[in-house]
Design an enzyme around this catalytic site. Structure first.
Site, PDB file in Angstrom:
ATOM      1  CG  ASP A   1      39.445  37.962  38.234  1.00 28.43           C
ATOM      2  OD1 ASP A   1      39.747  39.003  37.646  1.00 28.43           O
ATOM      3  OD2 ASP A   1      39.369  37.862  39.469  1.00 28.43           O
TER       4      ASP A   1
ATOM      5  NE  ARG B   1      41.195  39.618  33.583  1.00 30.30           N
ATOM      6  CZ  ARG B   1      41.126  40.113  34.795  1.00 30.30           C
ATOM      7  NH1 ARG B   1      41.564  39.407  35.805  1.00 30.30           N
ATOM      8  NH2 ARG B   1      40.616  41.293  35.016  1.00 30.30           N
TER       9      ARG B   1
ATOM     10  NE  ARG C   1      36.421  39.754  34.983  1.00 26.46           N
ATOM     11  CZ  ARG C   1      37.029  40.722  35.669  1.00 26.46           C
ATOM     12  NH1 ARG C   1      37.844  40.437  36.634  1.00 26.46           N
ATOM     13  NH2 ARG C   1      36.812  41.980  35.403  1.00 26.46           N
TER      14      ARG C   1
ATOM     15  CG  ASP D   1      40.218  38.805  42.478  1.00 25.89           C
ATOM     16  OD1 ASP D   1      41.074  39.401  41.800  1.00 25.89           O
ATOM     17  OD2 ASP D   1      38.999  38.879  42.257  1.00 25.89           O
TER      18      ASP D   1
HETATM   19  O1  GSY Z   1      36.283  39.770  40.856  1.00 26.51           O
HETATM   20  C1  GSY Z   1      36.170  38.618  40.183  1.00 26.51           C
HETATM   21  C2  GSY Z   1      35.472  38.760  38.869  1.00 26.51           C
HETATM   22  N1  GSY Z   1      34.042  39.016  39.034  1.00 26.51           N
HETATM   23  C3  GSY Z   1      33.064  38.128  39.310  1.00 26.51           C
HETATM   24  C4  GSY Z   1      33.092  36.742  39.591  1.00 26.51           C
HETATM   25  O2  GSY Z   1      34.128  36.060  39.617  1.00 26.51           O
HETATM   26  N2  GSY Z   1      31.873  36.178  39.843  1.00 26.51           N
HETATM   27  C5  GSY Z   1      30.706  36.881  39.840  1.00 26.51           C
HETATM   28  N3  GSY Z   1      29.580  36.258  40.077  1.00 26.51           N
HETATM   29  N4  GSY Z   1      30.684  38.219  39.574  1.00 26.51           N
HETATM   30  C6  GSY Z   1      31.860  38.823  39.335  1.00 26.51           C
HETATM   31  N5  GSY Z   1      32.079  40.112  39.064  1.00 26.51           N
HETATM   32  C7  GSY Z   1      33.404  40.202  38.900  1.00 26.51           C
HETATM   33  S1  GSY Z   1      34.216  41.682  38.550  1.00 26.51           S
END
Ligand code: GSY
Length: 169
Positions: free
Chosen positions: A95, A83, A92, A97
């Site tokens: 990710d 990443r 990305r 979290d």
């Molecule tokens: O915060 C995680 C990254 N992220 C995502 C994700 O993992 N999935 C979706 N559907 N939308 C996202 N927007 C972000 S930023």
């Protein structure tokens, strides 16, 4: 021992492979074990919407390390899997979290737990509620299943997962 929930997403390249690599990396860490995981969901991007759909999962881990060290482990895995942080909320490879860590409230510069946006993200709540239907906000005691803000966000079941070991094989 501590319990944490982690959201994992990918929207570049071999998305499923990236999720598997991330789960495998966490599970093989000496001080972390992955207890359970959700199915894999295909989800429309939230935030910056001009990007490809994501694959998302949520996992539950048991760990002897504190939340800050768990964050470091997650960031190292993101880094190992390639990443590169460019556009905020942009595409990305993978990710990770931290959503919840025990019933803790953490408000540090680099880590806020519960994750401050989790209650408004269907790509987090739907997989989380699959593996922890009774989960509540540590402060308010409110059930995450009662969040109504997410109904217009597309989240489709992509792959049922019967267990962590099977997923990472
Ligand atoms: O915060 C995680 C990254 N992220 C995502 C994700 O993992 N999935 C979706 N559907 N939308 C996202 N927007 C972000 S930023």
């Amino acid at each position: 021992m501590n319990s944490a929930f982690i959201s994992i997403g990918s929207n570049i390249g071999e998305r499923l492979l990236h999720l598997k690599d991330a789960v495998r990396a966490l599970h093989s860490h000496n001080e972390v074990s992955v207890l359970s995981m959700s199915s894999v969901y295909e989800t429309a991007p939230v935030g910056y919407t001009d990007q490809a759909d994501f694959l998302n999962i949520v996992i539950e881990v048991r760990t002897s390390i504190d939340a800050y060290n768990l964050l470091t482990v997650c960031q190292e895995i993101e880094h190992e899997l390639g990443r590169v942080r460019t556009v905020r909320w942009g595409p990305r490879i993978v990710d990770l979290d931290i959503l919840l860590y025990n019933n803790d409230n953490i408000n540090a510069e680099n880590l806020i737990v519960p994750h401050p946006r989790m209650h408004e993200r269907a790509f987090v709540l739907i997989p989380l509620l699959e593996i922890a239907p009774e989960i509540v906000h540590p402060d308010t005691g409110r059930f995450y299943s009662e969040e109504a803000a997410v109904h217009d966000q597309s989240v489709l079941l992509k792959q049922k997962v019967s267990g962590v070991e099977e997923f990472i094989q």
